[in-house]
Motif scaffolding. Structure first.
Motif, PDB file in Angstrom:
ATOM      1  N   ALA A 106      40.709  45.124  46.990  1.00 49.39           N
ATOM      2  CA  ALA A 106      41.524  45.404  45.801  1.00 49.39           C
ATOM      3  C   ALA A 106      42.026  46.840  45.808  1.00 49.39           C
ATOM      4  N   TRP A 149      35.403  42.519  48.304  1.00 49.36           N
ATOM      5  CA  TRP A 149      36.557  42.248  47.466  1.00 49.36           C
ATOM      6  C   TRP A 149      36.992  43.494  46.702  1.00 49.36           C
ATOM      7  N   ARG A 150      36.054  44.312  46.302  1.00 49.60           N
ATOM      8  CA  ARG A 150      36.414  45.565  45.639  1.00 49.60           C
ATOM      9  C   ARG A 150      37.190  46.472  46.595  1.00 49.60           C
ATOM     10  N   PHE A 181      45.559  45.588  44.050  1.00 46.52           N
ATOM     11  CA  PHE A 181      45.495  44.459  43.128  1.00 46.52           C
ATOM     12  C   PHE A 181      44.145  44.477  42.427  1.00 46.52           C
ATOM     13  N   TYR A 182      43.947  43.520  41.514  1.00 47.00           N
ATOM     14  CA  TYR A 182      42.692  43.395  40.781  1.00 47.00           C
ATOM     15  C   TYR A 182      42.043  42.060  41.128  1.00 47.00           C
ATOM     16  N   VAL A 183      40.739  42.055  41.228  1.00 45.07           N
ATOM     17  CA  VAL A 183      39.995  40.855  41.597  1.00 45.07           C
ATOM     18  C   VAL A 183      39.914  39.913  40.388  1.00 45.07           C
ATOM     19  N   TYR A 227      46.536  34.337  43.930  1.00 42.34           N
ATOM     20  CA  TYR A 227      47.155  35.490  44.576  1.00 42.34           C
ATOM     21  C   TYR A 227      47.636  35.041  45.941  1.00 42.34           C
ATOM     22  N   TRP A 233      50.733  38.171  42.497  1.00 42.71           N
ATOM     23  CA  TRP A 233      49.993  37.380  41.519  1.00 42.71           C
ATOM     24  C   TRP A 233      50.868  36.209  41.083  1.00 42.71           C
TER      25      TRP A 233
END
Length: 271
Positions: free
Chosen positions: A250, A246-247, A255-257, A202, A207
Motif C-alpha cells: 500500500a 500488504w502494508r 493505495f489503501y488496504v 482493486y 479502485w
C-alpha cells in the motif's frame, strides 16, 4: 406509500431492550459466528451476523427469505434458527448439497422450512423454480431478499463460465448482477427489503467501486436506498499472516488496504 412501521418483531414500547440490534451504520462485528452448522471453510461465506440482523429487523417468524447466492447456506441456517422459511440458490451443486445438509443439522422454530436449489440466478428459469417452491409453500411473495454476490473475480468460485466470479469484465459482471436483480425482485413483496452485501476490488492500479455500481443497479430496479452500512473485514484467508506485506504494498503503490465491505438496505417501491 412505503411502510414506515417496523417490519420485524421489535416492540417499540420496549425498544430499549434490544441492545443487540444494530442501528448504526458502522458494523464492527468481529469474529464470524461458527457455531452449530456454520462453517468458515468456504472463502465466500459471509458472517452469519449479517443475515441474522437483517431478518430480525425486517421479517417476522413464519415469513419467507430468499438468497440467490447461498454458498454453504449461511442465510438458510440463520433463517431456520430464527423461525423464518428460506429458499436459496447456488450455481455449484456441491455447495447446494452441503448447504442442505448443514441446514438439516439445525432445529428450526415454528416448523421453519429451508430449501437449497441448484441454479444460475442470472437465468429467469431459476427464479421461476424458486417461485414454484414459494407457491407450494403458500407464499405469493417473499418478505426479504438477501444478495451476497461474488465481488467479481476476487475469488473464483467455480469453473462455470456463467458464474459471476468468472465474468470477463466489470461490465459483464454488472450486467449479470442486474439480471439477478431483475429475476428476483418481482418475487419480493412491495414495501419489503432487499439487502446487498458486497465489497469493492482493486485492479490494474485502480479502485473499482463495485459496491456503488451494484447499488445503482438495485436503485434503478424499483428500490429506494434506505441505508449504507460499512462492515469491518477481519483478516481473511487470502491475507492471513501477511499484514506487513500488504502494508508495504500500500505504501509503495499509493493505495489503501481493504478493511471494509458494504451492507446496503433497500426498500421495494416499484411493482
Amino acid at each position: 406509500m412505503p411502510n414506515n412501521d417496523p417490519l420485524g418483531e421489535i416492540d417499540l414500547e420496549h425498544w430499549t431492550q434490544y441492545d443487540d440490534i444494530i442501528t448504526d451504520s458502522l458494523w464492527l462485528l468481529g469474529k464470524r459466528d461458527n457455531t452449530g452448522a456454520h462453517t468458515a471453510e468456504y472463502w465466500g461465506n459471509f458472517v452469519p451476523q449479517i443475515p441474522q440482523q437483517a431478518m430480525r429487523r425486517f421479517t417476522k417468524r413464519g415469513e419467507l427469505v430468499i438468497d440467490p447466492f447461498i454458498g454453504l447456506g449461511t442465510t438458510l441456517i440463520e433463517a431456520v434458527r430464527l423461525g423464518r422459511h428460506a429458499i436459496g440458490v447456488d450455481i455449484q451443486p456441491r455447495c447446494v448439497e452441503q448447504a442442505q445438509a448443514r441446514v438439516q443439522q439445525e432445529t428450526g422454530e415454528n416448523g421453519a422450512q429451508a430449501l437449497a436449489i441448484v441454479g444460475d440466478s442470472t437465468r429467469p428459469e431459476t427464479a421461476a423454480a424458486v417461485q414454484e417452491v414459494m407457491r407450494a409453500w403458500g407464499f405469493p411473495h417473499a418478505h426479504l431478499l438477501i444478495l451476497h454476490p461474488p465481488y467479481h473475480d476476487i475469488i473464483r468460485f467455480s469453473e462455470a463460465p456463467n458464474d459471476l466470479s468468472n465474468a470477463p469484465s466489470t461490465e459483464a459482471f454488472l450486467e449479470g448482477f442486474g439480471q439477478v436483480v431483475g429475476n428476483f425482485a418481482p418475487l419480493l413483496a412491495h414495501g419489503r427489503f432487499l439487502v446487498l452485501v458486497i465489497g469493492d476490488k482493486y485492479a490494474r492500479g485502480e479502485w473499482v467501486p463495485l459496491g456503488f455500481q451494484t447499488m445503482e443497479i438495485v436503485r434503478q430496479s424499483g428500490f429506494r436506498l434506505k441505508s449504507i452500512c460499512v462492515k469491518d473485514i477481519q483478516e481473511n484467508r487470502g491475507k492471513r499472516g501477511q499484514y506487513h506485506l500488504w502494508r508495504y504494498r500500500a505504501l509503495k503503490h499509493n493505495f489503501y488496504v481493504f478493511k471494509h465491505e458494504y451492507v446496503m438496505f433497500f426498500e421495494k417501491v416499484g411493482k
